[in-house]
Design a protein around this motif. Structure first.
Motif, mmCIF file in Angstrom:
data_model
loop_
_atom_site.group_PDB
_atom_site.id
_atom_site.type_symbol
_atom_site.label_atom_id
_atom_site.label_comp_id
_atom_site.label_asym_id
_atom_site.label_seq_id
_atom_site.Cartn_x
_atom_site.Cartn_y
_atom_site.Cartn_z
ATOM 1 N N THR A 17 -5.282 -6.219 1.879
ATOM 2 C CA THR A 17 -4.348 -7.027 0.795
ATOM 3 C C THR A 17 -4.877 -8.309 0.448
ATOM 4 O O THR A 17 -4.782 -9.083 1.462
ATOM 5 C CB THR A 17 -3.093 -6.735 1.363
ATOM 6 O OG1 THR A 17 -2.642 -5.507 1.660
ATOM 7 C CG2 THR A 17 -2.229 -7.311 0.285
ATOM 8 N N ILE A 18 -5.033 -8.582 -0.952
ATOM 9 C CA ILE A 18 -5.569 -9.978 -1.003
ATOM 10 C C ILE A 18 -4.409 -10.583 -1.770
ATOM 11 O O ILE A 18 -3.555 -9.998 -2.714
ATOM 12 C CB ILE A 18 -6.757 -9.807 -2.090
ATOM 13 C CG1 ILE A 18 -7.820 -9.016 -1.438
ATOM 14 C CG2 ILE A 18 -7.213 -11.178 -2.457
ATOM 15 C CD1 ILE A 18 -8.927 -8.662 -2.020
ATOM 16 N N LEU A 27 -3.440 -11.717 -9.989
ATOM 17 C CA LEU A 27 -4.390 -10.469 -9.229
ATOM 18 C C LEU A 27 -4.216 -9.198 -9.946
ATOM 19 O O LEU A 27 -4.538 -8.003 -9.727
ATOM 20 C CB LEU A 27 -3.688 -10.246 -7.973
ATOM 21 C CG LEU A 27 -4.365 -11.670 -7.129
ATOM 22 C CD1 LEU A 27 -3.744 -11.406 -5.638
ATOM 23 C CD2 LEU A 27 -5.886 -11.669 -7.063
ATOM 24 N N THR A 28 -3.438 -9.268 -11.475
ATOM 25 C CA THR A 28 -3.425 -7.962 -11.950
ATOM 26 C C THR A 28 -4.907 -7.979 -13.097
ATOM 27 O O THR A 28 -5.016 -7.131 -13.679
ATOM 28 C CB THR A 28 -2.346 -7.843 -13.012
ATOM 29 O OG1 THR A 28 -2.460 -8.924 -14.103
ATOM 30 C CG2 THR A 28 -0.955 -7.924 -12.326
ATOM 31 N N THR A 29 -5.652 -9.166 -13.034
ATOM 32 C CA THR A 29 -6.877 -9.154 -13.722
ATOM 33 C C THR A 29 -8.234 -8.570 -13.191
ATOM 34 O O THR A 29 -9.100 -8.585 -14.009
ATOM 35 C CB THR A 29 -6.810 -10.577 -14.366
ATOM 36 O OG1 THR A 29 -7.179 -11.398 -13.344
ATOM 37 C CG2 THR A 29 -5.657 -10.959 -15.044
ATOM 38 N N LEU A 52 -9.779 -1.229 -6.393
ATOM 39 C CA LEU A 52 -8.701 -1.751 -6.471
ATOM 40 C C LEU A 52 -7.712 -0.860 -6.763
ATOM 41 O O LEU A 52 -7.464 -0.094 -7.411
ATOM 42 C CB LEU A 52 -8.720 -2.778 -7.666
ATOM 43 C CG LEU A 52 -9.943 -4.038 -7.340
ATOM 44 C CD1 LEU A 52 -9.997 -4.529 -8.652
ATOM 45 C CD2 LEU A 52 -9.519 -4.793 -6.206
ATOM 46 N N SER A 53 -6.399 -1.298 -6.161
ATOM 47 C CA SER A 53 -5.293 -0.568 -6.464
ATOM 48 C C SER A 53 -3.970 -1.539 -6.147
ATOM 49 O O SER A 53 -4.044 -2.580 -5.722
ATOM 50 C CB SER A 53 -5.114 0.698 -5.419
ATOM 51 O OG SER A 53 -5.091 0.249 -4.167
ATOM 52 N N VAL A 60 -3.210 -7.645 -4.299
ATOM 53 C CA VAL A 60 -3.975 -6.500 -4.975
ATOM 54 C C VAL A 60 -4.519 -5.876 -3.726
ATOM 55 O O VAL A 60 -4.845 -6.936 -2.912
ATOM 56 C CB VAL A 60 -5.112 -6.743 -6.073
ATOM 57 C CG1 VAL A 60 -6.139 -7.716 -5.397
ATOM 58 C CG2 VAL A 60 -5.661 -5.550 -6.650
ATOM 59 N N THR A 61 -4.475 -4.534 -3.746
ATOM 60 C CA THR A 61 -5.232 -3.932 -2.730
ATOM 61 C C THR A 61 -6.730 -3.368 -2.799
ATOM 62 O O THR A 61 -6.958 -2.805 -3.784
ATOM 63 C CB THR A 61 -4.353 -2.817 -1.880
ATOM 64 O OG1 THR A 61 -3.190 -3.220 -1.624
ATOM 65 C CG2 THR A 61 -5.251 -2.108 -0.735
#
Length: 89
Positions: A17-18, A27-29, A52-53, A60-61
């Motif tokens: 997890t970042i 982190l949606t980008t 990525l998920s 973001v994972t």
């Protein structure tokens, strides 16, 4: 995470997890992730592709499912995730 072993293969995987910390990155980008790994004994750095998920603004994972050649030696690996974002890596 469970224990890893030499020549581990799917379904064994690494998940990280970042969070953005002080960077302010949304982190949606990110569009891609590569895990950079330093094998034990100062071996040559290797790159593992990832997925990525569960992306939100705040986390973001990133995950990588192992293949037989990913973990050739026993010991501690130094691993970090490199995200590709629209403004660069």
């Amino acid at each position: 995470m469970g224990k890893l072993y030499v020549s581990a293969v799917a379904p064994v995987k690494l998940a990280m997890t970042i969070t953005p910390g002080d960077s302010g990155v949304d982190l949606t980008t990110p569009t891609a992730v590569v895990f950079r790994a330093q094998p034990p004994g100062n071996g040559a750095e290797v790159a593992w592709t990832g997925a990525l998920s569960a992306a939100t603004v705040g986390s973001v994972t990133a995950s990588h499912t192992f293949s037989v050649s990913d973990l050739p030696a026993a010991g501690a690996y130094l691993v970090f995730a490199e995200l590709t974002v629209p403004s660069g890596t």
